[in-house]
Design an enzyme around this catalytic site. Structure first.
Site, PDB file in Angstrom:
ATOM      1  N   ASP A 191      -8.883   3.928  -1.793  1.00  0.00           N
ATOM      2  CA  ASP A 191      -9.860   4.535  -0.888  1.00  0.00           C
ATOM      3  C   ASP A 191     -11.463   4.800  -0.912  1.00  0.00           C
ATOM      4  O   ASP A 191     -11.454   6.697  -0.998  1.00  0.00           O
ATOM      5  CB  ASP A 191      -9.302   5.199   0.267  1.00  0.00           C
ATOM      6  CG  ASP A 191      -8.331   4.913   1.063  1.00  0.00           C
ATOM      7  OD1 ASP A 191      -7.940   3.729   0.441  1.00  0.00           O
ATOM      8  OD2 ASP A 191      -7.930   5.612   1.291  1.00  0.00           O
ATOM      9  N   GLU A 237       2.453   5.174  -3.901  1.00  0.00           N
ATOM     10  CA  GLU A 237       2.642   6.538  -5.299  1.00  0.00           C
ATOM     11  C   GLU A 237       4.315   6.581  -5.050  1.00  0.00           C
ATOM     12  O   GLU A 237       4.343   7.330  -5.937  1.00  0.00           O
ATOM     13  CB  GLU A 237       1.256   7.421  -4.694  1.00  0.00           C
ATOM     14  CG  GLU A 237       0.522   6.311  -4.706  1.00  0.00           C
ATOM     15  CD  GLU A 237       0.001   5.818  -3.592  1.00  0.00           C
ATOM     16  OE1 GLU A 237       0.402   5.779  -2.564  1.00  0.00           O
ATOM     17  OE2 GLU A 237      -0.877   4.671  -3.442  1.00  0.00           O
ATOM     18  N   ASP A 293       1.193  -1.136  -0.270  1.00  0.00           N
ATOM     19  CA  ASP A 293      -0.108   0.385  -0.274  1.00  0.00           C
ATOM     20  C   ASP A 293       1.364   1.279  -0.473  1.00  0.00           C
ATOM     21  O   ASP A 293       1.854   1.117   0.233  1.00  0.00           O
ATOM     22  CB  ASP A 293      -0.702  -0.076   1.539  1.00  0.00           C
ATOM     23  CG  ASP A 293      -2.368   0.843   1.494  1.00  0.00           C
ATOM     24  OD1 ASP A 293      -2.591   1.595   0.446  1.00  0.00           O
ATOM     25  OD2 ASP A 293      -2.178   1.463   2.271  1.00  0.00           O
TER      26      ASP A 293
HETATM   27  C1  NOJ Z   1      -4.889   3.451   2.757  1.00  0.00           C
HETATM   28  C2  NOJ Z   1      -5.067   2.091   2.199  1.00  0.00           C
HETATM   29  O1  NOJ Z   1      -5.982   2.771   0.717  1.00  0.00           O
HETATM   30  C3  NOJ Z   1      -6.272   1.509   2.448  1.00  0.00           C
HETATM   31  O2  NOJ Z   1      -6.964   0.572   2.353  1.00  0.00           O
HETATM   32  C4  NOJ Z   1      -5.509   1.026   4.127  1.00  0.00           C
HETATM   33  O3  NOJ Z   1      -6.383   0.265   5.252  1.00  0.00           O
HETATM   34  C5  NOJ Z   1      -5.137   2.137   5.530  1.00  0.00           C
HETATM   35  N1  NOJ Z   1      -4.215   2.558   4.000  1.00  0.00           N
HETATM   36  C6  NOJ Z   1      -4.455   1.387   6.023  1.00  0.00           C
HETATM   37  O4  NOJ Z   1      -3.436   0.974   5.599  1.00  0.00           O
END
Ligand code: NOJ
Length: 984
Positions: free
Chosen positions: A619, A546, A543
């Protein structure tokens, strides 16, 4: 702390829609806040205003054209009349498969432009065509190619213009509008003033002041503007980009005079057929931006950047599809306009790098997929378990929590393959270090999950907590493999979940073996750290790659940070995240000897990321709008290679009401990657917590997914060889039907299943478009619907427990219908064949591909690949056959396996035979009449069968319940050739 970590679902509800939108946009630049985009767009406006007086200053120096004698390649010098002393080089190549590569670079400039983007995206250096010949004349250089020489590529000298034609019709034109501009490297002009003592000194304000570039009547001004605009330094909010090399952007117009629709350039939350960026909608007044970014609570309809960037565009018309791939790794903005209904103009503005454009000539969508996958690779054949259902949330809070969730799934008979751990498993967000209080027995927990045939996915983010007691940081620091701040010395420090953090520079080869060794679940001989309290049942979630930097400009790394080789972050930003998932997937595979297929989920991606695993759309919000746009985003990712994708089921933010959650599962079940996930602040929403009837509906959906796993896996085999996405939008299946070009709320899974997920509250019906004169059978009720050659909408019932899913006449689908707890417990289950006869000839065809689903033995020929057919050799007979497809078909079955070497009785096939893996049921839809007998050929025994009278496939005017023949347990093995004859 970032706003969205404190802005929970409850506070979100208190905000009005416009407040919510405001939350998302202000952290990110618009084109007018980005110097090079502003300059690029201003250039386009001046060109438009000057209309036909506008002329590109770039031209090919005819005397410099040099044609390779043995290959389809030429080089030439290019000049701009504005800067006669600046030299550019142009190179064109025609690849073996007809792809044309156009490269332009600055020669002998003050600095070198970044030219390595393609080396990260491409799987290998493409082979240049041996036979195509360029011919140069006084005004252009040109070549013809294609089976019937239907393609021409013409490079006009004055001004420079590259045109690809097919049968004399323009397909793609570069610089047709004269917007090509490669800002050459230059020295900063310093305005001098005097000290009080009369000594010369640089004028302080000059750095910020917009210096006069040229007088308005000067052609330079006409082309570059009258003032220096953001060339040397740029401020956004509290951040200043020092731009040590000054301006180096690249603008190019890429036009499709005969194609009225464009798709691709993911990732954006928008329709599949890209809306224009002409300004009528405020969120589409900006160009599409490609700049990997952690955009929390993103807008469900906008051209804003999201987590991944693939600079690949498809242009489509009833005549042909063409593709353009620009291998550039820097921030890029793309304007899209339709001067007429049947044409498209695009304008690409990139901050740095060379021009490296690949023209993919098509002419069908499938051809473009193949051409693109020959360049950047096809999606990897995934581990079988990863096509099952994934249960995630931020966070399962302890090892016992994980055990309880697993127990509850089993108690409720809900299948699931993977339990996920988000960042809170780790001590102070030092990834791979377990937080001991709540995770005291991680290996036991993993083993408890694995004992039931399941896996775990654990998150490992790229920010590395800067503390000496974290071995990952300590070793990275010792090895000097961390990204450097501007100026190039020391370690860049930024803020993320782990507080003060640094980032590994995966462009530095020294990091590679070290990163791979970190994941070994055993002690290392060299004394370095490795993740010993982990096992091979753990796969990885990447995650925030970017990369997300909470206190950085636009929540990412400063562009003047320095990577390996002295390149600025600006040059490689969009590629950066791909290297992380690349190395992680290598690390996961290398834990076992021989290696096993890794599963790695990534949020950031670039061209080529499909080779390393799956992605998800980040998200999303728990809204109907986000549910709907997620489908479009997954389709768009798929056409750009990232076919293994999905969205968070349930929506990341918010607490979806049961109806919404059910609908969201109905969306997720038809995505290649199927995972439920939820934010830390949301209420628990594992599907077993639902009340009836919702719980029962979701259980059925999960079971549906598992019964369809053979279909998904068989399709992934195809995609891993051809690059044709698993999910196919209407235009891909029916490229000549203009009614389907805009459709992005229904799609095909392969070519046999058509699905239209319901994404609106309170829906009880859905309209589905059938783009052909064919029978479509409702997957659940077997009701027959008819399309039309002109296209036709049908209305079907879509109550909450229903999802419009159709089997296309002419298809055979292999399913496994026994309800199990996970995919691993299904590996020896028998198959059901759903045989959907077509309207024209009462025939059907389908495939089944199987292998062990976890090793690389399939690349040594350990697999089973069958073709099923139903045919009517005469009026009185329907014959259903199974034959070995691998032995029949020339070509490649799986990556690296030439079929010539295929042995149908390989060890894997034998293992299935030993377990008596068979076809236990055939369901034939649309049978034209009551059978007289049903027998396996070679046997005199009558099989057990049942016939239900209804509409036959060939009764082209009739709709309603179809006639069904159910054949019970014919005892035919899935690995063997056989035939079943139905006497009518
Ligand atoms: C951002 C991610 O997009 C999300 O899916 C994740 O739960 C949070 N970071 C925490 O790791």
């Amino acid at each position: 702390m970032r706003s969205w970590t404190v802005l929970g679902a409850v506070s979100l509800c208190l905000l009005s829609a416009s407040d919510v939108l405001a939350v998302k946009t202000h952290d990110f630049k618009t084109c007018s806040q980005s110097g090079f985009c502003r300059r690029g767009r201003a250039l386009a406006s001046r060109a438009q205003a000057a209309a036909n007086q506008w002329k590109s200053p770039y031209s090919v120096d005819a005397s410099s054209v040099s044609i390779a004698s043995d290959q389809a390649k030429f080089t030439a010098g290019v000049k701009s009349s504005l800067y006669p002393d600046v030299k550019f080089s142009l190179e064109l190549r025609v690849h073996e498969d007809g792809v044309v590569r156009v490269r332009m670079d600055e020669v002998g400039g003050l600095h070198k432009r970044y030219d390595e983007a393609a080396s990260w995206a491409l799987i290998q250096e493409p082979t240049i065509h041996k036979k195509v010949k360029w011919t140069a004349s006084k005004k252009d250089v040109r070549a013809s190619f294609g089976a019937n020489k239907e393609f021409d590529i013409i490079v006009a000298y004055q001004p420079l213009q590259v045109t690809l034609l097919r049968n004399g019709k323009e397909q793609v034109v570069l610089n047709g509008k004269g917007l090509l501009h490669m800002e050459h490297f230059r020295s900063k002009a310093v305005v001098m003033t005097e000290t009080e003592e009369g000594e010369p000194k640089p004028e302080a304000a000059a750095e910020d002041a917009q210096q006069v570039l040229a007088k308005p009547e000067d052609p330079k001004a006409w082309f570059e503007g009258e003032t220096e605009d953001g060339l040397w330094e740029e401020t956004f909010g509290s951040f200043t980009d020092s731009k040590p090399k000054g301006p180096e952007s690249l603008s190019i117009d890429i036009n499709f005079p005969n194609h009225g629709v464009v798709y691709g350039i993911p990732q954006h939350a928008t329709r599949l057929a890209l809306p224009t960026t002409s300004g009528e909608n405020p969120f589409f007044s900006d160009p599409y931006r490609l700049y990997n970014a952690d955009v929390f609570e993103y807008i469900a309809s906008s051209t804003m950047s999201l987590y991944g960037s693939i600079p690949l565009l498809h242009a489509h018309s009833v005549d042909s599809t063409v593709g353009v791939f620009h291998a550039v790794g820097s921030e890029t903005w793309i304007d899209v306009a339709h001067p007429t209904e049947k044409s498209t103009e695009t304008h690409w503005i990139s901050e740095s790098g060379i021009m490296d454009v690949f023209l993919l000539p098509g002419p069908t969508p499938e051809d473009v997929f193949r051409q693109y996958s020959r360049l950047t690779g096809a999606a990897v054949l995934p581990a079988y378990f990863s096509l099952g259902y994934h249960q995630c949330r931020w966070n399962y809070v302890s090892t016992d929590d994980v055990r309880t969730v697993q127990k509850r799934f089993d108690e409720e008979d809900m299948p699931v393959d993977v339990f996920w751990l988000d960042i809170e498993y780790s001590e102070d967000h030092k990834y791979m270090i377990w937080e001991k209080k709540n995770f005291p027995d991680p290996v036991d927990m993993i083993n408890d999950v694995a004992a039931l045939g399941r896996k775990m996915v654990v998150i490992v983010d790229p920010h590395v907590k800067r503390t000496q007691d974290y071995p990952v940081y300590k070793e990275a620091s010792e090895l000097e493999v961390l990204v450097k701040p501007k100026g190039g010395s020391g370690e860049y420090e930024g803020w993320c979940w782990s507080g003060s953090s640094s980032w590994i520079d995966f462009f530095n080869p020294t990091s590679w073996d070290w990163w791979i060794s970190l994941f070994k679940p055993h002690k290392l001989d060299n004394g370095r750290w490795s993740w010993i309290d982990s096992t091979e049942a753990v796969h990885i979630w990447n995650d925030m790659n970017e990369p997300s930097v909470f206190n950085g400009p636009e929540i990412t790394m400063p562009k003047d940070n320095i990577h390996y080789g002295g390149w600025e972050h600006r040059d490689v930003h969009n590629i950066n995240g791909m290297l992380y998932s690349n190395l992680t997937s290598q690390a996961v595979a290398a834990r076992s000897d021989p290696p096993k297929r890794p599963f790695v989920l990534t949020r950031a991606f670039y061209a080529g990321s499909q080779r390393f695993g799956a992605m998800w759309t980040g998200d999303n919000l728990g809204t109907w709008e986000h549910m709907a746009v997620g489908i479009k985003m997954v389709l768009s990712n798929g056409i750009a290679g990232m076919t293994f994708s999905g969205s968070d089921v349930g929506g990341f933010f918010g607490n979806p009401e049961p109806e919404m959650l059910v609908r969201w599962y109905q969306v997720g079940v038809f995505a290649p990657f199927f995972r439920a996930h939820a934010h830390l602040d949301t209420k628990r929403r594992e599907p077993y917590l639902l009340d009836e009837p919702y719980k029962g509906i979701v259980r059925d959906i999960l079971r549906l997914r598992y019964s369809m796993l053979p279909i998904w896996y068989t399709l992934f085999r195809e995609t891993s060889v051809t690059g044709i996405p698993v999910l196919r939008p209407q235009y891909v299946v029916f490229p000549k039907d203009p009614n389907g070009f805009d459709i992005d709320d229904q799609y095909y899974i392969g070519t046999s299943l058509l699905v239209k997920p319901v994404t609106s509250k309170g829906a009880t019906e859905a309209t589905v478009y059938l783009g052909e004169d064919q029978v479509y059978y409702d997957y659940f009720t077997y009701k027959a619907y008819r399309g039309s050659s002109k296209g036709k909408n049908i209305t079907v019932s879509a109550e909450l427990y229903q999802v419009p899913l159709f089997i296309r006449g002419g298809s055979i689908l292999p399913t496994r219908e026994r309800a199990r707890r996970s995919s691993s417990s299904m590996k020896h289950d028998p198959f059901t064949l759903k045989i959907a006869l077509d309207q024209q000839s009462s025939s059907a065809r389908g495939e089944l591909y199987l292998d062990d689903g976890e090793s690389y033995d399939h690349q040594k020929g350990e697999f089973v690949w069958r073709e099923f057919r139903a045919e009517k050799p005469n009026k009185k007979t329907l014959r259903i056959t199974s034959k070995d497809l691998a032995a029949e078909k020339p070509g490649v079955a799986v990556e690296g396996v030439a079929l010539a070497k295929f042995d149908p009785s390989n060890a894997y096939a034998k293992s299935l035979e030993k377990e008596n893996v068979r076809v236990e049921r055939l369901v034939v839809l649309g049978v034209p009449g009551l059978p007289k007998s049903v027998k396996v050929e070679g046997s005199s025994e009558e099989l057990v069968w049942e016939y239900i009278q209804g509409v036959a496939a060939g009764e082209s005017k009739k709709e309603g319940y179809t006639s069904i023949l159910k054949i019970k347990d014919p005892k035919v093995l899935v690995t063997k050739d056989w035939a079943i004859t139905v006497q009518l």
